[in-house]
Design a protein around this motif. Structure first.
Motif, PDB file in Angstrom:
ATOM      1  N   ARG A 107       0.822  -1.210   0.000  1.00 22.62           N
ATOM      2  CA  ARG A 107       0.000   0.000   0.000  1.00 22.62           C
ATOM      3  C   ARG A 107       0.857   1.262   0.000  1.00 22.62           C
ATOM      4  O   ARG A 107       0.468   2.284  -0.547  1.00 22.62           O
ATOM      5  N   SER A 108       2.040   1.171   0.610  1.00 24.80           N
ATOM      6  CA  SER A 108       2.919   2.341   0.665  1.00 24.80           C
ATOM      7  C   SER A 108       3.679   2.557  -0.645  1.00 24.80           C
ATOM      8  O   SER A 108       4.413   3.526  -0.775  1.00 24.80           O
ATOM      9  N   GLY A 109       3.509   1.652  -1.595  1.00 28.51           N
ATOM     10  CA  GLY A 109       4.173   1.802  -2.887  1.00 28.51           C
ATOM     11  C   GLY A 109       5.502   1.093  -2.979  1.00 28.51           C
ATOM     12  O   GLY A 109       6.268   1.330  -3.908  1.00 28.51           O
ATOM     13  N   ALA A 140       2.502   1.623  -8.071  1.00 25.55           N
ATOM     14  CA  ALA A 140       2.955   2.576  -7.055  1.00 25.55           C
ATOM     15  C   ALA A 140       2.651   4.013  -7.486  1.00 25.55           C
ATOM     16  O   ALA A 140       2.304   4.852  -6.658  1.00 25.55           O
ATOM     17  N   SER A 159      -1.194   5.029  -7.007  1.00 27.07           N
ATOM     18  CA  SER A 159      -1.741   4.962  -5.659  1.00 27.07           C
ATOM     19  C   SER A 159      -2.490   6.241  -5.311  1.00 27.07           C
ATOM     20  O   SER A 159      -1.979   7.344  -5.511  1.00 27.07           O
ATOM     21  N   LYS A 161       1.340   7.318   2.603  1.00 32.85           N
ATOM     22  CA  LYS A 161       2.287   6.281   2.183  1.00 32.85           C
ATOM     23  C   LYS A 161       3.372   6.090   3.238  1.00 32.85           C
ATOM     24  O   LYS A 161       3.762   4.961   3.549  1.00 32.85           O
TER      25      LYS A 161
END
Length: 111
Positions: free
Chosen positions: A37-39, A72, A75, A82
């Motif tokens: 999820r944070s890339g 990424a 997102s 992030k």
């Protein structure tokens, strides 16, 4: 010779190991989800074995890396979100490591 089994102690060990295994798997899964999820999607090149059923070609690996980079960029999270997801991922991985180390210490110390 008379063998006596302490069934209560057996049940305690069984429940503790079940809870510990579930906690480690849960924290790892949540950490991996937050990492993606944070890339920072992990793309790992596979090891090649002589008897491997499926071998990923370099072209397929480049395609996976490109798809991860594209995901990424797309997102919807802000940079702060992030960063928070990345910190949460590292926290989950740290909890996994602490749970494993704690289990090893319990075994070694024999408590």
């Amino acid at each position: 010779m008379n063998v006596v089994i302490n069934w209560l102690a057996f049940l305690q060990v069984f429940i503790a190991s079940l809870i510990g295994a579930a906690a480690i798997v849960t924290f790892y899964a949540v950490g991996l989800r937050l990492l993606v999820r944070s890339g920072h999607a992990p793309v790992v090149s596979p090891a090649e074995f002589t008897d491997a059923i499926t071998v990923v070609t370099p072209k397929e690996l480049r395609r996976a890396e490109k798809a991860a980079a594209k995901a990424a960029r797309k997102s919807p999270l802000t940079e702060g979100q992030k960063r928070l997801a990345l910190i949460g991922a590292y926290g989950c991985f740290a909890l996994c490591a602490l749970a494993v180390i704690g289990g090893i210490l319990i075994i070694v110390i024999g408590h």
